[in-house]
Design a protein around this motif. Structure first.
Motif, mmCIF file in Angstrom:
data_model
loop_
_atom_site.group_PDB
_atom_site.id
_atom_site.type_symbol
_atom_site.label_atom_id
_atom_site.label_comp_id
_atom_site.label_asym_id
_atom_site.label_seq_id
_atom_site.Cartn_x
_atom_site.Cartn_y
_atom_site.Cartn_z
ATOM 1 N N PRO A 13 37.559 28.995 43.695
ATOM 2 C CA PRO A 13 38.195 29.420 44.950
ATOM 3 C C PRO A 13 39.014 30.697 44.833
ATOM 4 O O PRO A 13 39.513 31.182 45.850
ATOM 5 C CB PRO A 13 39.102 28.242 45.293
ATOM 6 N N PHE A 59 35.608 36.499 43.056
ATOM 7 C CA PHE A 59 34.616 37.197 43.883
ATOM 8 C C PHE A 59 33.731 38.103 43.041
ATOM 9 O O PHE A 59 33.335 39.169 43.460
ATOM 10 C CB PHE A 59 35.319 37.987 44.999
ATOM 11 N N ARG A 119 29.873 37.713 44.233
ATOM 12 C CA ARG A 119 29.799 38.343 45.542
ATOM 13 C C ARG A 119 29.770 39.863 45.418
ATOM 14 O O ARG A 119 28.970 40.541 46.064
ATOM 15 C CB ARG A 119 31.031 37.897 46.316
ATOM 16 N N VAL A 122 45.514 44.227 40.886
ATOM 17 C CA VAL A 122 44.543 43.196 41.248
ATOM 18 C C VAL A 122 43.187 43.863 41.402
ATOM 19 O O VAL A 122 43.090 44.964 41.931
ATOM 20 C CB VAL A 122 44.953 42.521 42.563
ATOM 21 N N PHE A 139 47.731 22.243 43.777
ATOM 22 C CA PHE A 139 46.707 23.030 44.462
ATOM 23 C C PHE A 139 45.311 22.679 43.938
ATOM 24 O O PHE A 139 44.394 22.404 44.704
ATOM 25 C CB PHE A 139 46.999 24.522 44.265
ATOM 26 N N GLY A 170 42.354 30.497 48.843
ATOM 27 C CA GLY A 170 41.874 30.715 47.481
ATOM 28 C C GLY A 170 43.071 30.819 46.551
ATOM 29 O O GLY A 170 44.209 31.000 46.998
ATOM 30 N N THR A 171 42.804 30.734 45.254
ATOM 31 C CA THR A 171 43.900 30.689 44.293
ATOM 32 C C THR A 171 44.799 31.912 44.371
ATOM 33 O O THR A 171 46.028 31.805 44.355
ATOM 34 C CB THR A 171 43.349 30.567 42.862
ATOM 35 N N ALA A 172 44.184 33.092 44.463
ATOM 36 C CA ALA A 172 44.977 34.315 44.460
ATOM 37 C C ALA A 172 45.898 34.365 45.673
ATOM 38 O O ALA A 172 47.052 34.796 45.586
ATOM 39 C CB ALA A 172 44.061 35.532 44.433
ATOM 40 N N CYS A 194 38.508 32.077 48.666
ATOM 41 C CA CYS A 194 38.510 33.516 48.423
ATOM 42 C C CYS A 194 37.526 34.296 49.292
ATOM 43 O O CYS A 194 36.335 34.050 49.295
ATOM 44 C CB CYS A 194 38.191 33.794 46.965
ATOM 45 N N VAL A 195 38.040 35.250 50.046
ATOM 46 C CA VAL A 195 37.162 36.087 50.853
ATOM 47 C C VAL A 195 36.872 37.418 50.159
ATOM 48 O O VAL A 195 36.235 38.283 50.726
ATOM 49 C CB VAL A 195 37.739 36.346 52.269
ATOM 50 N N GLY A 196 37.364 37.581 48.939
ATOM 51 C CA GLY A 196 37.058 38.785 48.179
ATOM 52 C C GLY A 196 38.039 39.907 48.408
ATOM 53 O O GLY A 196 37.801 41.035 48.009
ATOM 54 N N ALA A 197 39.138 39.611 49.047
ATOM 55 C CA ALA A 197 40.137 40.640 49.293
ATOM 56 C C ALA A 197 41.445 40.263 48.602
ATOM 57 O O ALA A 197 42.526 40.496 49.132
ATOM 58 C CB ALA A 197 40.344 40.832 50.792
ATOM 59 N N CYS A 198 41.343 39.710 47.387
ATOM 60 C CA CYS A 198 42.530 39.229 46.666
ATOM 61 C C CYS A 198 43.574 40.326 46.496
ATOM 62 O O CYS A 198 44.763 40.045 46.368
ATOM 63 C CB CYS A 198 42.165 38.701 45.292
ATOM 64 N N GLY A 199 43.117 41.585 46.451
ATOM 65 C CA GLY A 199 44.047 42.697 46.322
ATOM 66 C C GLY A 199 45.012 42.764 47.492
ATOM 67 O O GLY A 199 46.069 43.378 47.403
ATOM 68 N N LEU A 200 44.633 42.155 48.603
ATOM 69 C CA LEU A 200 45.471 42.182 49.802
ATOM 70 C C LEU A 200 46.142 40.829 50.034
ATOM 71 O O LEU A 200 46.671 40.571 51.112
ATOM 72 C CB LEU A 200 44.621 42.517 51.032
ATOM 73 N N ARG A 243 47.968 41.420 53.128
ATOM 74 C CA ARG A 243 49.393 41.536 52.805
ATOM 75 C C ARG A 243 50.254 40.888 53.886
ATOM 76 O O ARG A 243 51.199 41.488 54.407
ATOM 77 C CB ARG A 243 49.802 42.997 52.626
#
Ligand SMILES: Cc1cc2nc3c(=O)[nH]c(=O)nc-3n(C[C@H](O)[C@H](O)[C@H](O)COP(=O)(O)O)c2cc1C
Ligand code: FES
Ligand code: FES
Lengths: 467, 165
Positions: free
Chosen positions: A200, A203, A206, A363, A445, B90-92, B129-135, B148
């Motif tokens: 979770p 990515f 993807r 990140v 979690f 997601g975890t991040a 996770c949608v792949g935007a963990c940086g935000l 953010r």
């Protein structure tokens, strides 16, 4: 191809798209038209560059200038100064946190210096929707040479000797897996790509599918040839619409070029790929559950044996590999097993892609040689803990993994060391936690996650759910 | 089975479209998940009567269709709101406060996860996770990624969409 003087590469990954990269592209195109530069400058949307923290990223070729945190209103200055006058826009360059100096070429940045890109070789370099760009970077060359050599056993041997292990979590030797499936005679076999990416917080898969879909198609065709399969299936999460879209475009282009379909490269090898959509169940990343799901059933795992290599999709011998595993295949064939096996540790060869996230400065998506330490990843590539706080733990391996504390920071990352330390490699999620993170809440979690996502079969899960 | 009564409840064009989708997959039970995906794409959700129709077309028990629909988180039996809200858990995002964002949306919209508000405007779900963990932490509103985030920002985001009405 036209003779462009400059190429503007623009990140089309999810992070940068969310911070307006489509608008930036629009602005560039409009400005170039305004200045009659459309024939001199090409604007290309690529996959994720990896440095998502500093997105949106814009890279200018041929001079390799790497602009960070670009805003739509910065486009004019980039065109006027950089493209027209040849002067870099200093304020948009990355600032080295150590000496506050600007760095313009990404290879000198701390984030990229220790990385090594094999699986991500094309992400951020090519337009994933244009097969010609893939071909220009040695794309489909490995498939051509494998078909020309016409010796599946030799190719399997090469993969075995390279030491490549599965990147989906368990680390099973890929060549051996192919060999087991190749041995079983059947009227039909299947080669399957696991793009369910269940972790979770990750990515990686993807990004590969969004940034370099042809590498997966090429690798599946090679694998199909080796094991004797004419049909490939990609099991991909329905939650990844962009990855699905790019993969579908890539499949269509490959068919047009005769790289999928009948008599590929004039040989008698036929191969095609179909997509199957996952529907949001973590357990479907497990290969037997995945196969059931592809058959239209509830995605419940079943005991092995029988292994998929014997009885898989529609009860036929099948080979399941992860996206990142496939992404390595064409390069190994092009550059040789000796090259690949010279990278990494004794039992873990090559590189691993990680989605580095959490309380960390940089990140992003990284690819590092096996054997690098957690400290190097967190402090050099990751730029250390956010806000100068203290490191507490790093979580690897996804929900089935574990948290590693300070005493493991100098452990070289590979399959066996991570297991010995009490975690695992997993598919590549790497979440950093600082001194303020509550480990109990992190444990909760993951526990909530596993309870919710379990198929309810085993007793422990059932009792957590209904105490 | 009392199929007829249920079929009358369904709009004819819905029924026709579902039959067409099933036909496109040769009414093959092995294609059930693809059929469900396309049906949900078109209808937004998978109500009981539609599941019954699919079961009939693919020659399988309704219980089996329901078994599949209820197994997968992606399939839903309640209609989504006009502006679906999905908060990344997601975890991040979690370690950067995703849960607080989810709570803020719950409070602002007055719904729990999995529910749609009374006037059908907003529905709330959580995703991974949608792949935007940086935000991180991030949420999607009607497909658009908001990054953010801080709990204090949620009110304005919701307001922006409410004002579109
Ligand atoms: C609960 C569970 C979840 C899994 N999730 C994934 C996943 O999301 N992606 C993946 O590639 N492999 C996943 N796996 C591993 C697969 O079963 C399988 O080993 C892998 O796809 C094989 O490919 P590889 O040899 O290339 O790694 C999971 C395994 C288990 C037990
Ligand atoms: S999404 Fe742009 S760098 Fe990752
Ligand atoms: S965990 Fe939320 S975007 Fe990755």
């Amino acid at each position: 191809m036209a003779n462009y003087k400059y190429h503007i590469l623009l990140c089309g990954g999810t992070g940068c798209t969310a911070s307006e990269s489509p608008k930036i592209k629009e602005n560039f195109i409009q400005l170039l038209a305004e200045k009659n530069l459309t024939d001199d400058v090409q604007v290309v949307t690529t996959g994720c560059f990896g440095f998502c923290e500093k997105g949106p990223i814009v890279k200018i070729l041929p001079d390799n200038t790497f602009y960070t945190q670009v805003k739509p209103e910065d486009c004019r200055e980039i065109i006027d100064e950089h493209i027209i006058k040849g002067r870099k826009v200093q304020r948009l360059l990355y600032e080295n946190p150590e000496d506050n100096k600007h760095i313009s070429d990404s290879k000198h940045m701390g984030f990229y210096k220790k990385q090594m890109r094999i699986a991500l070789r094309n992400c951020g370099f090519i337009d994933p929707e244009n097969i010609d760009e893939y071909i220009a970077r040695d794309g489909y060359k490995a498939l051509a040479s494998v078909l020309e050599q016409n010796d599946p056993k030799a190719t399997i041997d090469l993969i075995k000797k390279s030491g490549l292990r599965g990147r989906g979590g368990a680390g099973f030797p890929t060549g051996l897996k192919w060999e087991l499936c190749a041995k079983n005679a059947a009227d039909q076999k299947y080669i399957i790509c696991n793009a369910d990416e269940g972790d979770p917080g990750a990515f990686m898969d993807r990004s590969i599918l969004e940034g370099d879909p042809h590498s997966i198609i090429e690798a599946m065709a090679i694998g199909g040839f080796c094991i004797g399969a004419t049909i490939g299936l990609v099991y991909i999460r329905a939650e990844y619409p962009l990855a699905i879209h790019r993969l579908q475009i890539a499949i269509n282009q490959a068919r047009e070029y005769g790289l999928l379909g009948k008599n590929i490269f004039g040989t008698d090898f036929d191969f095609d790929i179909i997509l199957r959509y996952g529907a949001g169940a973590f357990v479907c990343g497990e290969e037997t559950a995945l196969i059931h799901s592809m058959e239209g059933l509830r995605g419940e795992p079943t005991f092995k044996p029988p292994f998929p290599a014997v009885e898989g999709y529609l009860k036929k011998p099948s080979n399941v590999n992860n996206v990142e595993t496939y992404a390595n295949i064409p390069v190994i064939i092009n550059k040789g097993w000796e090259w690949f096996s010279s990278i990494g540790t004794e039992k873990s060869k090559g590189t691993k892609v990680f989605a580095l996230a959490g309380q960390i400065n940089n990140v992003g998506l990284i690819e590092v040689p096996m054997g690098i330490t957690l400290r190097e990843v967190i402090y050099e590539i990751g730029g250390g803990i956010k806000g100068g706080k203290k490191f507490k733990a790093v979580q690897t391996g996804g929900p089935s993994g574990g948290c590693l504390t300070e005493k493991f920071l100098d452990t070289p990352i590979d399959y066996d060391n991570l297991v010995a330390a009490g975690s695992m490699m997993g598919s590549g999620g790497m979440i950093v936690m600082d001194e303020t993170s509550c480990m109990v809440s992190v444990a909760k979690f993951y526990l909530d996650f596993t309870v919710e996502e379990s198929c309810g079969k085993c007793r422990q899960q059932a009792s957590v759910r209904n105490p | 089975m009392d199929n007829k009564k249920i079929i009358i409840k369904m709009k004819p064009e819905v029924r026709e479209k579902v039959i067409e989708i099933c036909n496109n997959f040769d009414n093959n039970p092995g294609e059930l998940i693809n059929v469900l995906h396309q049906t949900q794409d078109f209808l937004g959700y998978l109500p009981a009567e539609v599941q019954e129709l699919i079961a009939e077309r693919l020659h399988m028990p309704t219980a089996k269709v329901y078994g599949v629909v209820s197994f997968y988180a992606f399939f839903t039996m309640t209609p989504k709101g006009k502006y679906p809200v999905s908060v990344c858990m997601g975890t991040a995002c979690y370690v950067r406060g995703g849960e607080k964002i989810l709570d803020a949306f719950k409070k602002e919209l007055g719904v729990e996860v999995g529910q749609t508000d009374a006037n059908g405007l907003f529905s709330l779900t959580s995703l991974r996770c949608v792949g935007a963990c940086g935000l991180a932490p991030v949420a999607l509103v009607d497909g658009k990624v908001f990054g953010r985030l801080a709990p204090a920002m949620i009110k304005d985001i919701v307001k922006e969409y409410r004002e579109k009405e």
